[in-house]
Design a protein around this motif. Structure first.
Motif, PDB file in Angstrom:
ATOM      1  N   SER A 113       0.817  -1.123  -0.023  1.00  0.00           N
ATOM      2  CA  SER A 113       0.099  -0.095  -0.131  1.00  0.00           C
ATOM      3  C   SER A 113       0.963   1.432   0.069  1.00  0.00           C
ATOM      4  N   ASN A 135      -2.146  -2.557  -3.479  1.00  0.00           N
ATOM      5  CA  ASN A 135      -3.111  -1.416  -3.161  1.00  0.00           C
ATOM      6  C   ASN A 135      -2.347  -0.133  -3.252  1.00  0.00           C
ATOM      7  N   THR A 137      -1.266   3.502  -3.857  1.00  0.00           N
ATOM      8  CA  THR A 137      -2.151   4.964  -4.241  1.00  0.00           C
ATOM      9  C   THR A 137      -1.267   5.687  -4.752  1.00  0.00           C
ATOM     10  N   ASN A 158      -4.464  -1.487  -9.214  1.00  0.00           N
ATOM     11  CA  ASN A 158      -4.063  -0.919  -7.732  1.00  0.00           C
ATOM     12  C   ASN A 158      -5.177   0.142  -7.677  1.00  0.00           C
TER      13      ASN A 158
END
Length: 217
Positions: A113, A135, A137, A158
């Motif tokens: 992440s 994941n 960002t 993603n």
């Protein structure tokens, strides 16, 4: 190597000579490669950061959980790092930017992440970057367009947003991987050159072309 054996606990790492262990390659007594894909490993591999001659580390298709050890970034001679298809979580360590010899970085299909760290922009020799199936960002970093040798970029599945940096994807040398059923379930063999597509424009889900500029949906 004894610390790494305790951390990963491969069942057949028992001989006194670690250079004879399965998946270990030595040169002049120094460990230069550890390749242990599909071994059902679950432990800690942070001790690999102490192997200063290590050039290849492939632990793909295992059950390794936790964070990517930042100390791996201290391996200045590491050329291939494949941690795909594990259960790794947390951010991509900015310290990986210290592994300046990296050519192939595969962190796909984990649970990583956060943003793609700008420190990876120091990996000027990077040829393949695979970070799909996480994941992640934030936006696609602009420095990706400035990596002269980058020829494979895989970042689908993603939570990335925003425009693709100008120039990224326009090079005939760059292959942006597309997502198909079953795609990316096999990790390319170390240092294997992928087939190039004929068109200089590559598309994959999440990217469309508008007025000759790619955008991320």
């Amino acid at each position: 190597m004894q610390a790494l054996r305790r951390g990963l606990a491969p069942p057949d790492w028992a001989a006194a000579d670690h250079c004879s262990w399965r998946g270990v390659t030595c040169a002049g007594g120094a460990v230069i490669a550890i390749e242990l894909p599909r071994r059902g490993l679950r432990g800690d591999f942070s001790a690999a950061a102490g192997l200063r001659a290590l050039a290849r580390l492939d632990l793909s298709f295992n059950e390794i959980a936790g964070a990517v050890p930042a100390a791996v970034g201290a391996l200045a001679g590491l050329e291939l790092l494949d941690l795909s298809m594990n259960r790794l979580s947390g951010p991509i360590p900015a310290a990986l930017g210290g592994a300046v010899a990296l050519k192939f970085l595969n962190l796909s299909n984990n649970a990583l992440s956060g943003a793609i760290p700008d420190d990876l922009g120091s990996l000027k020799g990077l040829q393949e970057l695979q970070i799909s199936g996480n994941n992640l960002t934030g936006s696609i970093p602009s420095w990706l367009a400035g990596l002269p040798g980058l020829r494979v970029l895989s970042a689908y599945e993603n939570k990335l947003s925003g425009p693709i940096p100008p120039g990224l994807g326009l090079s005939s040398k760059l292959q942006v991987q597309r997502h198909d059923p079953g795609h990316n379930r096999q990790v390319p063999r170390p240092f294997q050159r992928p087939h190039r597509q004929q068109s200089p424009r590559r598309r994959h889900p999440g990217i469309h072309w508008r007025r000759n500029q790619p955008h991320l949906l």
